[in-house]
Write an enzyme that holds these catalytic residues in place. Structure first.
Site, mmCIF file in Angstrom:
data_model
loop_
_atom_site.group_PDB
_atom_site.id
_atom_site.type_symbol
_atom_site.label_atom_id
_atom_site.label_comp_id
_atom_site.label_asym_id
_atom_site.label_seq_id
_atom_site.Cartn_x
_atom_site.Cartn_y
_atom_site.Cartn_z
ATOM 1 N N HIS A 1 0.899 -0.926 -0.027
ATOM 2 C CA HIS A 1 0.293 -0.008 -0.345
ATOM 3 C C HIS A 1 0.673 1.281 -0.207
ATOM 4 C CE1 HIS A 1 -3.296 2.214 1.602
ATOM 5 N NE2 HIS A 1 -3.173 3.699 1.753
ATOM 6 N N GLU A 2 1.777 1.231 1.135
ATOM 7 C CA GLU A 2 2.897 2.236 0.909
ATOM 8 C C GLU A 2 3.344 2.527 0.210
ATOM 9 O OE1 GLU A 2 1.703 4.228 2.780
ATOM 10 O OE2 GLU A 2 0.068 2.931 4.247
ATOM 11 N N HIS B 1 1.786 4.353 -2.818
ATOM 12 C CA HIS B 1 2.164 6.014 -2.380
ATOM 13 C C HIS B 1 2.948 6.328 -3.256
ATOM 14 C CE1 HIS B 1 -1.919 6.879 -1.036
ATOM 15 N NE2 HIS B 1 -1.931 6.036 0.306
ATOM 16 N N HIS C 1 3.509 6.468 -6.624
ATOM 17 C CA HIS C 1 2.617 7.360 -7.401
ATOM 18 C C HIS C 1 4.087 8.922 -7.104
ATOM 19 C CE1 HIS C 1 -1.702 9.641 -7.142
ATOM 20 N NE2 HIS C 1 -1.187 9.437 -8.815
HETATM 21 ZN ZN LIG Z 1 -2.860 5.617 1.948
#
Ligand SMILES: [Zn+2]
Length: 650
Positions: free
Chosen positions: A441-442, A445, A448
């Site tokens: 998940h991290e 980010h 991105h």
């Molecule tokens: Zn998040």
């Protein structure tokens, strides 16, 4: 030559340096405003870069305060915060800047590229959403409204907190705590003149513990009733908040608060949001009924609102519970990290190279990130829990990809912080599968931010990305942590080298999707209630009627009429989620949709994966995610793929 800043924080002189920095910026802004013929190159970009440099200076302090917290870091941080806040408030109220943006937008529109147009658009929108451009009288009223709103939100939280703290239920019969986990029993136990009794409260861990494991239904009902009737005085506060939000939106030129909220978000209009939520609700209902029927089988009586968590837990134990300890040996931290690198390379064509350099902790590490052999960014990992480190996991962006005033390229950097079990010379850090999901998940980010090719810092990477789209890339990547082809790359037993068996992978997926349709309906109920509530003003009674109507669609068990859940809905009355609660599901839908396109193309053979890199990741905040998503998929989003991800047969 690369342009990464060395990681260092001079705590002794930080405040002095910050003050100098801000004085320099203030003077710089004055000089920029004094320019007669302002244009993008001589005004907008220098202003953006001055903000960027201030952020670059400040970020290491907030990072160190979070991961190596000490009295000294706290002291410096709490001194620095008001200085930064004051400066950014002054900037955001400087009308001369707003007028300069408007003038440049009108004059240069045809010469600017998409990124530059977006920078102007977002800056102007930001000013206009705060009413900076309106007449003095309106501005004064807006200020009053804002002040009153923050008082009311504060009272809302305070009432809720007081009500939560004021209640306790004391259990004296040990039979009534039978079945609770030992740690919850220990937390509840206290000594009353030589007799052991058990205290349950409305604080989350205590309340949840009894509702989930407590077998005495009278006590469960009692606790439930206390919980859903907290803070009745919040009803009047809500009425006033809703009226003020409506007035504010109209003063700013919007039909209602929901429309105002969407002005800065990806979702295009109220109808789209409502259709989206209702589609998911109607398609989840059939399976939710099946799930409820499964739970019902375990209960001798018809299920009531305060029974579902308890019987749901019994069902989970019976059918879906997995033993995390059996999984840990397959998820040794360094195996997982390097396996993830290998996966990202196969999916996106990106490489990682470790850099040896001293950092804030010996366990922290730094890597260069390469795209097709070209140095692109720098990434820091701080993965293990330790004393004086804030809990949880997050990505913190530091530098942004940009071209400065002299057209020099700046590369991006970011920190990935988690709290995994610590390793030492004798013990490996063995993760739970949840931890693996968190890391993915991290990393979503992080990529991105780091893979951005945007040249304007204010819309580069995660900067300028709409609030309801921010979680799209993180949830997108997180989905791969359940994909057998991906897990097989690194889920190897750290001693035997055995690959995680397929049956164990399937169990992870089944456990994730346990009662997913019921969970989905509950989230949709909150989202619909929040959004509809903000499409027109509601009195307390109208609000209750609205909730009752929504529940006919989303609640399979009708809650008792004393249930006033709205009086405790802090997300929207004391937090930032007003007319925005739908965002959770919104971003999940985007991520599920893009994910399945890649899965259905065979994961590593997928060309959508490369397009995702080149459209979603490279373009950051330089275009609305609405446009980027359409460019990627060549169609509107399909909510059905979220149902598929959650194992819901719609
Ligand atoms: Zn998040």
């Amino acid at each position: 030559m690369h342009t990464f800043l060395p990681f260092q924080v001079d705590l002794e002189h930080f405040i002095e340096k910050l003050q100098n920095h801000i004085n320099g910026n203030t003077k710089h802004v004055e000089e920029l405003l004094a320019i007669k013929e302002k244009n993008y190159a001589n005004f907008v970009r220098p202003l953006g870069m001055s903000g960027e440099r201030l952020e670059e200076f400040f970020t290491p302090l907030s990072h160190i305060n979070a991961v190596c917290n000490s009295e000294k870091t706290q002291e410096v941080y709490s001194q620095a915060l008001p200085i930064i806040t004051e400066y950014s408030t002054l900037l955001s109220q400087n009308l001369a800047i707003y007028e300069a943006f408007k003038e440049i937008q009108a004059k240069e529109a045809s010469n600017l590229n998409q990124e530059q147009k977006r920078v102007l658009e977002l800056n102007i929108l930001h000013f206009e959403l705060s009413g900076a451009h309106l007449d003095a009288k309106t501005k004064e009223r807006l200020q009053e409204i804002n002040l009153r709103k923050s008082e009311l939100s504060n009272d809302f939280s305070q009432n809720l907190l007081d009500a939560t703290n004021a209640y306790e239920y004391i259990i004296t019969d040990p039979n009534d705590i039978e079945g609770l986990p030992q740690s919850d029993i220990e937390n509840a136990a206290f000594d009353d003149e030589g007799v052991t009794k058990y205290r349950f409260t409305l604080q989350m861990p205590s309340y949840i513990a009894y509702m989930t494991y407590g077998k005495n239904e009278t006590i469960r009902e009692e606790l439930y009733k206390a919980y859903v009737t907290r803070a009745p005085q919040n009803e009047a506060i809500i009425e006033e908040i809703l009226a003020l939000r409506d007035e504010m939106s109209k003063l700013l030129g919007y039909e209602n608060y929901a429309t105002y909220s969407l002005a800065s978000k990806m979702a295009p209009d109220n109808k789209t949001v409502l259709d989206f939520l209702r589609t998911l609700a109607s398609k989840s209902k059939k399976q939710a009924q099946k799930e409820l029927a499964q739970i019902q089988k375990l209960s001798p009586n018809p299920l009531r609102s305060f029974d579902t968590a308890y019987y749901g837990e019994l069902l989970k134990k019976e059918q879906y519970e997995l033993d995390e300890e059996l999984y840990r040996p397959y998820f040794e931290q360094q195996n997982v990290l390097h396996g993830m690198f290998e996966f990202l390379d196969k999916l996106f064509g990106i490489g990682f190279e470790k850099i040896e350099e001293p950092l804030w902790d010996p366990k922290a590490s730094a890597y260069y990130l390469y795209v097709q052999g070209r140095l692109k960014a720098k990434i820091y990992f701080d993965l293990e829990a330790r004393k004086n480190k804030r809990g949880g996991a997050w990505m913190h962006n530091w530098q942004s990809h940009a071209r400065d005033e002299k057209d020099k390229e700046h590369l991006a950097s970011a920190f990935v912080v988690c709290n995994f079990p610590p390793s030492n010379a004798n013990t490996k850090s063995l993760l739970r599968h949840d931890d693996v999901v968190t890391l993915f998940h991290e990393m979503g980010h992080t990529l991105h931010h780091l893979l951005s090719d945007v040249n304007e810092n204010e819309v580069s990477g995660v900067n300028g990305v709409e609030w309801d789209a921010v979680e799209f890339p993180s949830q997108f990547l997180e989905n791969f942590a359940y994909e057998p082809k991906v897990l097989q790359m690194f889920a190897k037993h750290y001693k035997s080298g055995e690959i995680l068996p397929d049956a164990m992978i399937q169990k992870l997926v089944d456990a994730k999707n346990f009662l997913s349709a019921l969970g989905m309906l509950r989230q949709l109920e909150f989202s619909l209630f929040d959004f509809l509530l903000h499409t027109e003003p509601h009195t307390a009674q109208e609000m209750q009627e609205l909730l009752d109507t929504i529940r006919k669609e989303t609640s399979l068990i009708t809650p008792p009429s004393y249930n006033k859940f709205q009086n405790g809905f802090s997300h929207i009355f004391a937090g930032g989620y007003a007319a925005g609660y739908y965002s959770y599901k919104w971003a999940e839908v985007l991520s599920a949709d893009a994910y399945y396109n890649i899965i259905d193309e065979g994961v590593f053979e997928s060309h959508t994966a490369k397009r995702y890199r080149d459209i979603i990741l490279k373009k950051g905040g330089s275009q609305s995610m609405q446009e980027l998503f359409f460019e990627l998929m060549q169609r509107e989003v399909k909510p059905e793929n979220l149902l598929r991800l959650n194992g819901i047969e719609g």
